[in-house]
Design a protein around this motif. Sequence first.
Motif, PDB file in Angstrom:
ATOM      1  N   LYS A   1       0.837  -1.208   0.000  1.00 43.87           N
ATOM      2  CA  LYS A   1       0.000   0.000   0.000  1.00 43.87           C
ATOM      3  C   LYS A   1       0.868   1.251   0.000  1.00 43.87           C
ATOM      4  CE  LYS A   1      -4.367  -1.494   2.063  1.00 43.87           C
ATOM      5  NZ  LYS A   1      -4.854  -2.090   3.309  1.00 43.87           N
ATOM      6  N   GLU A   2       1.949   1.181   0.774  1.00 48.74           N
ATOM      7  CA  GLU A   2       2.871   2.306   0.796  1.00 48.74           C
ATOM      8  C   GLU A   2       3.561   2.496  -0.549  1.00 48.74           C
ATOM      9  OE1 GLU A   2       5.698   3.251   4.027  1.00 48.74           O
ATOM     10  OE2 GLU A   2       4.793   1.517   5.023  1.00 48.74           O
ATOM     11  N   LEU A   3       3.923   1.378  -1.144  1.00 50.31           N
ATOM     12  CA  LEU A   3       4.743   1.423  -2.356  1.00 50.31           C
ATOM     13  C   LEU A   3       3.981   2.007  -3.535  1.00 50.31           C
ATOM     14  CD1 LEU A   3       6.490  -2.031  -2.001  1.00 50.31           C
ATOM     15  CD2 LEU A   3       7.689   0.130  -2.329  1.00 50.31           C
ATOM     16  N   ALA A   4       2.740   1.607  -3.682  1.00 51.13           N
ATOM     17  CA  ALA A   4       1.958   2.038  -4.841  1.00 51.13           C
ATOM     18  C   ALA A   4       0.497   2.157  -4.452  1.00 51.13           C
ATOM     19  CB  ALA A   4       2.136   1.038  -5.997  1.00 51.13           C
ATOM     20  N   PRO A   5       0.108   3.320  -3.980  1.00 46.33           N
ATOM     21  CA  PRO A   5      -1.280   3.516  -3.545  1.00 46.33           C
ATOM     22  C   PRO A   5      -2.292   3.343  -4.674  1.00 46.33           C
ATOM     23  CG  PRO A   5       0.169   5.314  -2.815  1.00 46.33           C
ATOM     24  CD  PRO A   5       0.934   4.519  -3.810  1.00 46.33           C
ATOM     25  N   ASP A   6      -1.828   3.452  -5.899  1.00 45.47           N
ATOM     26  CA  ASP A   6      -2.770   3.357  -7.018  1.00 45.47           C
ATOM     27  C   ASP A   6      -2.915   1.938  -7.549  1.00 45.47           C
ATOM     28  OD1 ASP A   6      -0.121   3.505  -7.767  1.00 45.47           O
ATOM     29  OD2 ASP A   6      -0.619   4.143  -9.793  1.00 45.47           O
ATOM     30  N   LEU A   7      -2.107   1.010  -7.033  1.00 42.89           N
ATOM     31  CA  LEU A   7      -2.238  -0.389  -7.458  1.00 42.89           C
ATOM     32  C   LEU A   7      -2.997  -1.178  -6.397  1.00 42.89           C
ATOM     33  CD1 LEU A   7       1.262  -1.314  -8.934  1.00 42.89           C
ATOM     34  CD2 LEU A   7      -0.818  -0.679 -10.150  1.00 42.89           C
TER      35      LEU A   7
END
Lengths: 211, 211
Positions: A141-147
Motif C-alpha cells: 500500500k505504501e509502495l503504490a497507492p494506485d495499485l
Amino acid sequence: MSVNQAATDVDRRACILTQAIPLFAATGYSGVSMRDIARAVGISKAAIYHYFPDKQALYLAAVEHAFTDKVEGIRRALAGGGTAIERLERFVERFTALAAGDPDFRALLQRELVDGDETRLKLLADQLFLEPYEAIVALAKELAPDLDPYLLANSVVGLVLFCFETLPLRRHLPGRKPEHEKPKTIAKHASTLLVRALGVEAAEPDGGRSG
Amino acid sequence: MSVNQAATDVDRRACILTQAIPLFAATGYSGVSMRDIARAVGISKAAIYHYFPDKQALYLAAVEHAFTDKVEGIRRALAGGGTAIERLERFVERFTALAAGDPDFRALLQRELVDGDETRLKLLADQLFLEPYEAIVALAKELAPDLDPYLLANSVVGLVLFCFETLPLRRHLPGRKPEHEKPKTIAKHASTLLVRALGVEAAEPDGGRSG
DNA sequence: CTGACCCTAACGAACGTTAAGTAAGGTGAG
DNA sequence: CTCACCTTACTTAACGTTCGTTAGGGTCAG
C-alpha cells in the motif's frame, strides 16, 4: 546402538517431524508411506501412531512444523525502518535467501498450493500466513497507492518464488547460467524489476553502477 | 449400448487421456489409480493396458496431451507485430486468458514443476516449451537489454501464473475481492507492473487515467 | 503396579499389473 | 455363401505387493 538422533533431538515427536518433512517435500503426501517415515527415523511404523493419530495428522503437523520457522523469518525480514523502497529491497533479499536455503519449505509450499484441501489451506492462512501477508500488503500500500495492494504483495512474493519453482525446468532450457540459481542474482533481478516499477529512485547501498 | 462416447471421440486412446487429465490434475500421479481412470472412462482397468504399457506412460501421454494445445496457444499469443511493449501486453493478456480457461493445465504444470523427474522435465523442455520459451526470451531482450532476458522472461510468465497458484490460499486471507480471480484483473495488474518497469510509455487502448 | 514407549505380527483394503477368455469384425479358401 | 481363422478391443478374475492401521505384548523408569 540407535540409528537415529532421538535423544539429541527435543523428543521423538520432533524427530519424526524433522525426518518426515524432506520426505513429504520430495514426493508428496501419497508418495510417502508410514514405512518410509519409520525407516527414516529408525523406528517401527507402529511407533509413529504413538505420537500421531494417523497419517493425515502427521502430515499436517509436519507442514506446520516446516512453515512456522519460516514465517518467523519472514516477519524478521519485514521488520526494521527505512523508506518503503528500502524495506521492499530488504524483504526481497532476505526472503530470497530464506527460500533458497530451504528447498523443503519451497516444495511443501508448492505442494500445498496445488494439493491442499480447503481445511488445510484455511488453517495455514489463519494460523501462519495471516500476519506476514498483512505486513506485505501494508508495504504494498505504501509502495503504490494506485495499485491493488493484494495483487502487488502477491507479485512481490511470486517474483521470488517463481524463479525457484521453474528452476528444475529451466535447467533443460537454453540460456541457463549458474548464477540463475544463486539467491543473490534472483533477489537482485526481482528487486530491480520492482524498484523500476514502483519507485524511480533505487536504494543501492553496496555500490552502484554509473549511469 | 455403450456407457461412454468412444465413437464420438477420435478414439479410445484419446478418450482415456481426456478423462485422465483432470484426475491427474486434481490429485497427482500417486493420487489417481488405474481404477479411477477406468471408472471415469467407463471401461475396465485392463482395457487401459491395451493402449498404454503402464501407468507412467499413460501419465506422460496425458501431460503431453494437455500441454501441446496450450503451447500452440502461447505461440499464437506471441505472434503479431507492434512495439515490444505492445507485444508484451498482448502476450500477458492472452496468456492469462489461456491459464484462466484451463485449470487442469495450470495444476498439471504446477505438479510437474514440483514433482517432475529429470527425464520428464527434459522431455517437456525439449519437445514443448523450447520454442515459446525462446520467443519470450527474445521479447525480453527487446524490452530490457540491460536485464537478464532469461530471468525477465521467467518473471513475465511468473507474474501471471503465481496469481493463479496462490488463489486457493488467498481465498482464506483478508482483502479478497471477486475481481482478483478474473483474468482481466490479473492481466491488467501484471501488465501495469511490467510496463512501469520496462517502458515509460504504456499502450492503453481502452482509456487511460490522467496523471 | 502403572504408564510411557516401542516392538512384532497381522489385518483388510487398495494398488499396478497380468492371465485367460470372449464378442465382434474383417479376410481368404473352398 | 459359409466356414475357419486371425486380429482388435475388451471383459472378469486374479496375481503379488504395498498401503494405513491396529492388536497385543514386551521393556523400563518412576
